[in-house]
Write an enzyme that holds these catalytic residues in place. Structure first.
Site, PDB file in Angstrom:
ATOM      1  N   GLU A  99      11.152   3.697  -7.898  1.00 37.37           N
ATOM      2  CA  GLU A  99      10.512   3.318  -9.159  1.00 37.37           C
ATOM      3  C   GLU A  99      11.325   3.706 -10.388  1.00 37.37           C
ATOM      4  O   GLU A  99      11.234   3.054 -11.410  1.00 37.37           O
ATOM      5  CB  GLU A  99       9.077   3.853  -9.267  1.00 37.37           C
ATOM      6  CG  GLU A  99       8.960   5.341  -9.416  1.00 37.37           C
ATOM      7  CD  GLU A  99       7.523   5.825  -9.500  1.00 37.37           C
ATOM      8  OE1 GLU A  99       6.691   5.153 -10.099  1.00 37.37           O
ATOM      9  OE2 GLU A  99       7.242   6.916  -8.952  1.00 37.37           O
ATOM     10  N   ARG A 140       2.615   5.145 -21.510  1.00 40.66           N
ATOM     11  CA  ARG A 140       1.778   4.344 -20.623  1.00 40.66           C
ATOM     12  C   ARG A 140       2.431   3.001 -20.294  1.00 40.66           C
ATOM     13  O   ARG A 140       1.968   2.303 -19.394  1.00 40.66           O
ATOM     14  CB  ARG A 140       0.413   4.107 -21.277  1.00 40.66           C
ATOM     15  CG  ARG A 140      -0.382   5.393 -21.438  1.00 40.66           C
ATOM     16  CD  ARG A 140      -1.503   5.187 -22.427  1.00 40.66           C
ATOM     17  NE  ARG A 140      -2.333   4.077 -22.031  1.00 40.66           N
ATOM     18  CZ  ARG A 140      -3.440   4.170 -21.333  1.00 40.66           C
ATOM     19  NH1 ARG A 140      -3.846   5.342 -20.931  1.00 40.66           N
ATOM     20  NH2 ARG A 140      -4.146   3.107 -21.024  1.00 40.66           N
ATOM     21  N   GLU A 191       6.533   9.336  -0.299  1.00 37.90           N
ATOM     22  CA  GLU A 191       6.535   9.718  -1.715  1.00 37.90           C
ATOM     23  C   GLU A 191       7.979   9.811  -2.250  1.00 37.90           C
ATOM     24  O   GLU A 191       8.265   9.345  -3.352  1.00 37.90           O
ATOM     25  CB  GLU A 191       5.780  11.048  -1.896  1.00 37.90           C
ATOM     26  CG  GLU A 191       5.761  11.604  -3.307  1.00 37.90           C
ATOM     27  CD  GLU A 191       5.234  10.657  -4.378  1.00 37.90           C
ATOM     28  OE1 GLU A 191       4.674   9.603  -4.037  1.00 37.90           O
ATOM     29  OE2 GLU A 191       5.414  10.962  -5.570  1.00 37.90           O
ATOM     30  N   ASN A 251      -8.238  -3.414 -24.963  1.00 35.23           N
ATOM     31  CA  ASN A 251      -7.674  -3.084 -23.645  1.00 35.23           C
ATOM     32  C   ASN A 251      -8.594  -3.703 -22.601  1.00 35.23           C
ATOM     33  O   ASN A 251      -9.819  -3.655 -22.758  1.00 35.23           O
ATOM     34  CB  ASN A 251      -7.653  -1.569 -23.406  1.00 35.23           C
ATOM     35  CG  ASN A 251      -6.618  -0.873 -24.260  1.00 35.23           C
ATOM     36  OD1 ASN A 251      -5.869  -1.519 -24.966  1.00 35.23           O
ATOM     37  ND2 ASN A 251      -6.595   0.439 -24.184  1.00 35.23           N
ATOM     38  N   GLY A 252      -8.026  -4.228 -21.539  1.00 41.07           N
ATOM     39  CA  GLY A 252      -8.872  -4.771 -20.472  1.00 41.07           C
ATOM     40  C   GLY A 252      -8.817  -6.286 -20.436  1.00 41.07           C
ATOM     41  O   GLY A 252      -7.865  -6.898 -20.937  1.00 41.07           O
ATOM     42  N   LYS A 291       9.392   7.546  -5.344  1.00 44.75           N
ATOM     43  CA  LYS A 291       9.980   8.169  -6.543  1.00 44.75           C
ATOM     44  C   LYS A 291      11.333   7.560  -6.844  1.00 44.75           C
ATOM     45  O   LYS A 291      11.622   7.188  -7.954  1.00 44.75           O
ATOM     46  CB  LYS A 291      10.153   9.650  -6.298  1.00 44.75           C
ATOM     47  CG  LYS A 291       9.416  10.756  -6.891  1.00 44.75           C
ATOM     48  CD  LYS A 291       8.344  10.697  -7.892  1.00 44.75           C
ATOM     49  CE  LYS A 291       7.433   9.550  -7.953  1.00 44.75           C
ATOM     50  NZ  LYS A 291       6.054   9.728  -7.889  1.00 44.75           N
ATOM     51  N   TRP A 306       0.359  -4.386 -23.044  1.00 50.64           N
ATOM     52  CA  TRP A 306       1.037  -4.654 -21.768  1.00 50.64           C
ATOM     53  C   TRP A 306       0.478  -5.986 -21.301  1.00 50.64           C
ATOM     54  O   TRP A 306      -0.715  -6.082 -21.005  1.00 50.64           O
ATOM     55  CB  TRP A 306       0.702  -3.537 -20.786  1.00 50.64           C
ATOM     56  CG  TRP A 306       1.612  -3.439 -19.608  1.00 50.64           C
ATOM     57  CD1 TRP A 306       2.889  -2.960 -19.601  1.00 50.64           C
ATOM     58  CD2 TRP A 306       1.305  -3.778 -18.253  1.00 50.64           C
ATOM     59  NE1 TRP A 306       3.392  -2.982 -18.329  1.00 50.64           N
ATOM     60  CE2 TRP A 306       2.441  -3.476 -17.479  1.00 50.64           C
ATOM     61  CE3 TRP A 306       0.193  -4.300 -17.618  1.00 50.64           C
ATOM     62  CZ2 TRP A 306       2.490  -3.692 -16.115  1.00 50.64           C
ATOM     63  CZ3 TRP A 306       0.235  -4.519 -16.260  1.00 50.64           C
ATOM     64  CH2 TRP A 306       1.379  -4.209 -15.511  1.00 50.64           C
ATOM     65  N   HIS A 351      12.030   1.102  16.880  1.00 49.19           N
ATOM     66  CA  HIS A 351      11.275  -0.117  17.174  1.00 49.19           C
ATOM     67  C   HIS A 351      11.652  -1.263  16.227  1.00 49.19           C
ATOM     68  O   HIS A 351      10.884  -2.209  16.067  1.00 49.19           O
ATOM     69  CB  HIS A 351       9.779   0.182  17.129  1.00 49.19           C
ATOM     70  CG  HIS A 351       9.380   1.212  18.145  1.00 49.19           C
ATOM     71  ND1 HIS A 351       9.364   0.951  19.492  1.00 49.19           N
ATOM     72  CD2 HIS A 351       9.037   2.512  18.008  1.00 49.19           C
ATOM     73  CE1 HIS A 351       9.013   2.053  20.149  1.00 49.19           C
ATOM     74  NE2 HIS A 351       8.815   3.016  19.267  1.00 49.19           N
ATOM     75  N   LYS A 355       1.671   3.540 -16.901  1.00 47.38           N
ATOM     76  CA  LYS A 355       1.167   4.828 -16.438  1.00 47.38           C
ATOM     77  C   LYS A 355      -0.229   4.704 -15.822  1.00 47.38           C
ATOM     78  O   LYS A 355      -0.522   5.323 -14.820  1.00 47.38           O
ATOM     79  CB  LYS A 355       1.156   5.833 -17.595  1.00 47.38           C
ATOM     80  CG  LYS A 355       0.742   7.252 -17.210  1.00 47.38           C
ATOM     81  CD  LYS A 355       1.759   7.884 -16.260  1.00 47.38           C
ATOM     82  CE  LYS A 355       1.330   9.228 -15.728  1.00 47.38           C
ATOM     83  NZ  LYS A 355       2.064   9.610 -14.512  1.00 47.38           N
ATOM     84  N   CYS A 409      -2.089  -0.873 -21.950  1.00 47.24           N
ATOM     85  CA  CYS A 409      -2.426  -0.970 -23.376  1.00 47.24           C
ATOM     86  C   CYS A 409      -2.984   0.325 -23.943  1.00 47.24           C
ATOM     87  O   CYS A 409      -3.643   1.089 -23.241  1.00 47.24           O
ATOM     88  CB  CYS A 409      -3.462  -2.062 -23.575  1.00 47.24           C
ATOM     89  SG  CYS A 409      -3.027  -3.621 -22.829  1.00 47.24           S
TER      90      CYS A 409
HETATM   91  C1  F6R Z   1       4.067   6.594  -9.026  1.00 51.75           C
HETATM   92  C2  F6R Z   1       2.811   6.520  -9.744  1.00 51.75           C
HETATM   93  C3  F6R Z   1       1.805   5.514  -9.326  1.00 51.75           C
HETATM   94  C4  F6R Z   1       0.384   6.101  -9.445  1.00 51.75           C
HETATM   95  C5  F6R Z   1      -0.667   5.028  -9.136  1.00 51.75           C
HETATM   96  C6  F6R Z   1      -2.067   5.596  -9.190  1.00 51.75           C
HETATM   97  O1  F6R Z   1       4.872   7.629  -9.499  1.00 51.75           O
HETATM   98  O2  F6R Z   1       2.585   7.259 -10.679  1.00 51.75           O
HETATM   99  O3  F6R Z   1       2.054   5.055  -8.047  1.00 51.75           O
HETATM  100  O4  F6R Z   1       0.280   7.170  -8.555  1.00 51.75           O
HETATM  101  O5  F6R Z   1      -0.546   3.986 -10.064  1.00 51.75           O
HETATM  102  O6  F6R Z   1      -2.360   6.099 -10.447  1.00 51.75           O
HETATM  103  P1  F6R Z   1      -3.550   7.116 -10.651  1.00 51.75           P
HETATM  104  O7  F6R Z   1      -3.214   8.362  -9.932  1.00 51.75           O
HETATM  105  O8  F6R Z   1      -3.638   7.321 -12.133  1.00 51.75           O
HETATM  106  O9  F6R Z   1      -4.778   6.467 -10.088  1.00 51.75           O
END
Ligand code: F6R
Length: 610
Positions: A490, A27, A483, A100-101, A487, A74, A506, A605, A2
């Site tokens: 997602e 976000r 990682e 928000n929250g 990437k 959201w 295994h 985000k 949000c």
């Molecule tokens: C993946 C991604 C998420 C964030 C995770 C933590 O590309 O961006 O996995 O890394 O939600 O977010 P932060 O770093 O803001 O705590």
């Protein structure tokens, strides 16, 4: 997640609020809305879907006003729908609230409002409870009513309210969710995040927990829980509006991949003294404390957690302290062994991830020293830590994290080096050479991006049509494999899976079939022979192998279908380079598949809910 934008001043509230909301689109959200104060009434317009849908709904309607609030939602309580979108209003539409929250006791409050005031609720949200509460307490002064409502609320929230009968005023409250006030000339702003306001103001107040802020065109007043004025220093934002724009790139993600040399240089150089040693400005941790830590926890989520995996390898290898890495949502529920000899390192781009914040608080309550690695200055994680190592990546807009990850790695190297040097586990020569090697990384990434982006794009065009992809590696390469896999999944929605290469036999090797796509990281000199054996194991099952290796490693080519070479560097810092082709691969695969790269489905985000 949000977003909140509020405006009061001489400008066009609707234009400014919608513009601010667009800056927060990255976000992630599922609906948007706006409430403006117009000639003693509130006009509320909201719509499910993107902000463009909201603009279409408003069309040419007269929304002239100088005060209002807007929101991108959201869904948490109640499905994504127009009725559940914010702003929410009270019974007679004289109070509007964005939020928000989460209001934890909203069911109890809802029942109380129904029993005592016969309120007829329109939505399924916890936010409507806040609007109705303020409504029943309102007697001409919005601030009074907000204080009375907040007394009854439990949870984590940032709210911003506007009243038809208290003109040209916004009242906002922060409790465990980000909130800022922007300071303009004859106009002032409220927002949940800095990018919403960058076009209009550079001077802001960071609102703290349990503070209320009253915003009018010519004043911004912060009050504490007892309604006493609070003095706050003005925070000057150094980002410019362009850093939150695409600047000719097709997507923020690609722009941010290309910004990595700059972010890494900034993160490194801000921490280096003229004599090449690491400066610890603003870090109060002493040599004695560093010598006395007997355990380190690195806790984070998602990509930041993957940066923590690299941190574990380098801290253990260089500083010889045991390090455990945990995902924040697990750490807090497993009663970890934390005491005053524990260093707790939280890693977070946003600094607002609720799981990470909650884990930090858990560790703090048990006496740990808290060091955080954070990108957003003044965020909750930063403020609740004893010390902060900032990543200077600049605003990261794409949901998929790229430049935040590599700058987090840079911080992990600096932390590991500093700790190792203070503990006497490395020599000054090693320390100096390591820093010299780190300094070369931005240029090596720039070279790679310039010389090899085209070939990674070609590869992605060839392989984008796969249903599943495996990423494997050993040692530090396994951390990067996780990682790379995240990437890809997602943003392209391909089912990808990462595993330490030695674990394949295994169980997972059962899934290898002719043409199964396996991305192999083979960058660790001391594990090179081992990974070659793993490659041969899967090659024998017919897998299609794409390898990432350091320049000069020729034999891996013989066993791979394609090999991407990265510039040579010492083993410990290869993650800074080997992740770049994986980020590009994910990007171009997603592009080829026509995915919404900057805003992948179901993702936000900043994840400020548990
Ligand atoms: C993946 C991604 C998420 C964030 C995770 C933590 O590309 O961006 O996995 O890394 O939600 O977010 P932060 O770093 O803001 O705590």
């Amino acid at each position: 997640m949000c977003g909140i934008v509020g405006y009061v001043g001489h400008g066009d509230a609707k234009e400014i609020i919608i513009d601010g909301l667009k800056k927060l689109e990255y976000r992630g959200y599922d609906s948007a809305g706006i409430a403006i104060q117009q000639r003693g009434q509130l006009k509320i317009r909201k719509q499910v879907g993107g902000i463009a849908n909201l603009e279409e709904l408003i069309g040419t309607e007269d929304m002239t006003a100088n005060c209002g609030v807007g929101h991108t939602r959201w869904a948490t309580h109640g499905a994504p729908s127009t009725i559940n979108a914010h702003p929410h209003s009270n019974q007679d539409n004289t109070i509007a609230v964005v939020h928000n929250g989460i209001i934890e006791n909203y069911v109890e409050l809802k029942n109380w409002l129904i029993e005592n005031y016969d309120i007829d609720f329109k939505s399924e949200t916890d936010t409507e409870v806040v609007a109705q509460l303020i409504g029943v307490f309102f007697e001409g002064d919005l601030l009074d009513a907000v204080y009375k409502a907040v007394e009854k609320m439990r949870g984590a929230y940032a709210i911003c309210a506007v009243a038809a009968d208290d003109p040209n005023k916004l009242v906002a409250v922060r409790k465990d969710a980000p909130l800022i006030a922007g300071l303009g000339k004859d106009e002032n702003f409220i927002a949940s995040d800095i990018p919403a306001l960058l076009k209009y103001v550079k001077e802001i107040y960071l609102i703290e927990n349990n503070e209320t802020v009253v915003v009018t065109p010519d004043s911004v007043q912060i009050l504490d829980e007892q309604r006493r004025p609070v003095k706050r220093d003005v925070f000057h934002v150094s980002w410019d509006a362009d850093s939150a724009e695409k600047e000719g790139y097709d997507h923020f993600m690609l722009k941010e991949i290309f910004e990595q040399p700059k972010g890494l240089t900034e993160t490194l150089m801000r921490r280096l003294n003229d004599d090449g040693t690491i400066n610890l400005d603003g870090i109060s941790m002493t040599k004695e404390e560093i010598e006395n830590f007997n355990k380190i926890y690195i806790v984070a989520c998602g990509t930041a957690y993957h940066a923590g995996l690299v941190g574990k390898y380098v801290i253990e290898r260089l500083a010889r302290v045991p390090v455990e890495v945990d995902v924040a949502s697990e750490f807090r529920y497993r009663n970890p062994f934390v005491d005053d000899k524990t260093l707790f390192i939280a890693i977070s781009q946003s600094g607002e991830t609720l799981d990470t914040l909650a884990a930090l608080r858990e560790a703090k309550s048990k006496g740990a020293r808290i060091l955080s690695v954070v990108n957003v200055v003044g965020s909750s994680v930063a403020r609740e830590s004893d010390d902060v190592f900032y990543t200077w990546a600049g605003p990261e807009i794409a949901v998929a994290s790229t430049k935040a990850y590599t700058t987090q790695l840079m911080c992990m190297y600096l932390i590991a080096l500093h700790m190792a040097y203070e503990r006497g586990t490395i020599t000054k020569e090693f320390y100096d050479q390591f820093i010299a090697d780190l300094k070369e990384i931005p240029d090596k990434i720039s070279y790679f991006l310039k010389a090899k982006t085209g070939s990674v794009e070609k590869l992605a065009k060839k392989l984008y049509n796969r249903d599943q992809v495996f990423f494997i590696g050993r040692g530090l390469d396994s951390a990067v494999a996780y990682e790379g896999s995240l990437k890809l999944k997602e943003i392209s929605y391909i089912n990808s899976f990462a595993i330490a290469a030695g674990e394949l036999k295994h169980g997972t090797i059962a899934l290898m079939e002719p043409e199964t796509l396996v991305v192999t990281l083979a960058t660790q000199d001391f594990l090179y022979e081992k990974i070659l054996s793993n490659i041969q194991e899967i090659k024998a099952r017919g897998a299609h192998i794409v390898s990432v290796a350091k320049d000069g490693k020729e034999d891996v080519k013989a066993h791979s279908n394609e090999t991407i070479y990265i510039p040579y560097c010492r083993d410990e810092i290869t993650p800074l380079l080997s992740v770049i082709p994986l980020q590009l691969f994910a990007y171009y695969v997603a592009k080829e598949k026509g995915c919404n790269i900057d805003k992948p489905k179901n993702l936000a985000k900043a994840v400020t809910v548990e």
